[in-house]
Motif scaffolding. Structure first.
Motif, PDB file in Angstrom:
ATOM      1  N   ALA A   1       0.838  -1.204   0.000  1.00 42.18           N
ATOM      2  CA  ALA A   1       0.000   0.000   0.000  1.00 42.18           C
ATOM      3  C   ALA A   1       0.871   1.252   0.000  1.00 42.18           C
ATOM      4  O   ALA A   1       0.556   2.235  -0.688  1.00 42.18           O
ATOM      5  CB  ALA A   1      -0.939  -0.006   1.208  1.00 42.18           C
ATOM      6  N   LEU A   2       1.973   1.221   0.735  1.00 42.07           N
ATOM      7  CA  LEU A   2       2.899   2.358   0.730  1.00 42.07           C
ATOM      8  C   LEU A   2       3.533   2.541  -0.645  1.00 42.07           C
ATOM      9  O   LEU A   2       3.678   3.669  -1.124  1.00 42.07           O
ATOM     10  CB  LEU A   2       3.995   2.180   1.783  1.00 42.07           C
ATOM     11  CG  LEU A   2       3.592   2.383   3.239  1.00 42.07           C
ATOM     12  CD1 LEU A   2       4.789   2.143   4.151  1.00 42.07           C
ATOM     13  CD2 LEU A   2       3.030   3.768   3.464  1.00 42.07           C
ATOM     14  N   GLN A   3       3.892   1.440  -1.280  1.00 40.26           N
ATOM     15  CA  GLN A   3       4.476   1.522  -2.619  1.00 40.26           C
ATOM     16  C   GLN A   3       3.481   2.113  -3.608  1.00 40.26           C
ATOM     17  O   GLN A   3       3.845   2.910  -4.470  1.00 40.26           O
ATOM     18  CB  GLN A   3       4.915   0.141  -3.104  1.00 40.26           C
ATOM     19  CG  GLN A   3       6.181  -0.359  -2.472  1.00 40.26           C
ATOM     20  CD  GLN A   3       6.532  -1.761  -2.941  1.00 40.26           C
ATOM     21  OE1 GLN A   3       5.724  -2.447  -3.559  1.00 40.26           O
ATOM     22  NE2 GLN A   3       7.738  -2.204  -2.616  1.00 40.26           N
TER      23      GLN A   3
ATOM     24  N   PRO B   1       9.259   4.021   2.707  1.00 40.82           N
ATOM     25  CA  PRO B   1      10.233   4.421   3.725  1.00 40.82           C
ATOM     26  C   PRO B   1      11.524   3.621   3.549  1.00 40.82           C
ATOM     27  O   PRO B   1      11.543   2.578   2.899  1.00 40.82           O
ATOM     28  CB  PRO B   1       9.535   4.064   5.038  1.00 40.82           C
ATOM     29  CG  PRO B   1       8.593   2.975   4.692  1.00 40.82           C
ATOM     30  CD  PRO B   1       8.178   3.230   3.261  1.00 40.82           C
ATOM     31  N   GLU B   2      12.580   4.125   4.148  1.00 38.45           N
ATOM     32  CA  GLU B   2      13.850   3.414   4.090  1.00 38.45           C
ATOM     33  C   GLU B   2      13.733   2.106   4.857  1.00 38.45           C
ATOM     34  O   GLU B   2      13.007   2.010   5.837  1.00 38.45           O
ATOM     35  CB  GLU B   2      14.952   4.267   4.706  1.00 38.45           C
ATOM     36  CG  GLU B   2      15.270   5.516   3.924  1.00 38.45           C
ATOM     37  CD  GLU B   2      16.376   6.333   4.583  1.00 38.45           C
ATOM     38  OE1 GLU B   2      17.084   5.800   5.461  1.00 38.45           O
ATOM     39  OE2 GLU B   2      16.506   7.499   4.214  1.00 38.45           O
TER      40      GLU B   2
ATOM     41  N   ALA C   1      15.641  -3.365  11.704  1.00 36.11           N
ATOM     42  CA  ALA C   1      14.675  -4.340  12.222  1.00 36.11           C
ATOM     43  C   ALA C   1      13.972  -5.070  11.080  1.00 36.11           C
ATOM     44  O   ALA C   1      13.759  -6.288  11.148  1.00 36.11           O
ATOM     45  CB  ALA C   1      13.662  -3.645  13.119  1.00 36.11           C
ATOM     46  N   GLN C   2      13.614  -4.345  10.019  1.00 36.93           N
ATOM     47  CA  GLN C   2      12.964  -4.970   8.874  1.00 36.93           C
ATOM     48  C   GLN C   2      13.920  -5.922   8.156  1.00 36.93           C
ATOM     49  O   GLN C   2      13.524  -7.015   7.743  1.00 36.93           O
ATOM     50  CB  GLN C   2      12.470  -3.902   7.899  1.00 36.93           C
ATOM     51  CG  GLN C   2      11.327  -3.077   8.429  1.00 36.93           C
ATOM     52  CD  GLN C   2      11.048  -1.875   7.554  1.00 36.93           C
ATOM     53  OE1 GLN C   2      11.965  -1.273   6.995  1.00 36.93           O
ATOM     54  NE2 GLN C   2       9.783  -1.507   7.447  1.00 36.93           N
TER      55      GLN C   2
END
Length: 190
Positions: free
Chosen positions: A95-97, A103-104, A108-109
């Motif tokens: 959804a962000l894309q 975001p960078e 953690a990701q």
């Protein structure tokens, strides 16, 4: 009189037809196929018979079903929960894309991705090897099997905790974005 009966019949047929089309359109809008009911009992025990490749659908995890054979029901349920949380997180990222707001990638990701897609399959293979392959050689004691199961449980708990933290951060960020927009709108009301 026959004109009134004709009008009544036409009106009734029209109302029934439009009602049916509206009902089908409502179902289509929410992604349901009318007349088809599929119920998934999340409390039903997961077992090897329900984990055949044709019946289980891992949404995000790429796991070898052979390595899952030696897992307990608790482990299987936790893996299923982890898979659902990863799917939720991936939908958020997509959804962000779509909004062109990528975001960078955080540490953690990155660590979570490495755990899910590299280390988890490796650990499941090691656990399977201890539980099944060496059972014929009788050189794996019950203590080692219990330790392997406990270590696997700790890894599952760690992964699920990391996922919960990322999902909580995601919710917090969404709430913060809403607050910013509300403040922006309120500041431009006057």
């Amino acid at each position: 009189m026959s004109i009134l009966i004709g009008v009544g019949v036409v009106t009734t047929v029209t109302v029934v037809y439009l009602g049916k089309k509206g009902w089908q359109a409502l179902h289509k809008a929410v992604g349901i196929t009318p007349g088809v009911l599929t119920y998934q009992d999340y409390d039903a025990p997961l077992s090897l018979s329900t984990l055949s490749p044709s019946t289980i659908k891992w949404q995000q995890l790429d796991l070898n079903n052979k390595h899952l054979q030696s897992l307990s029901e608790q482990h299987l349920r936790q893996l299923k929960r982890i898979d659902e949380k990863v799917n939720h997180y991936q939908r958020y990222q997509k959804a962000l894309q779509a909004q062109h707001k990528m975001p960078e990638l955080t540490e953690a990701q990155f660590v979570l991705h490495k755990l899910l897609h590299t280390r988890l399959p490796e650990m499941l293979a090691s656990h399977y090897h201890l539980a099944n392959v060496n059972i014929n050689a009788h050189n794996v004691s019950n203590d080692k099997k219990a330790e392997a199961s406990a270590l696997l449980q700790q890894v599952f708990n760690n992964i699920e905790q990391r996922l919960d933290n990322l999902l909580a951060q995601m919710d917090t960020q969404q709430l913060q974005d809403l607050r910013v927009m509300k403040n922006y709108i309120n500041s431009h009301d006057s």
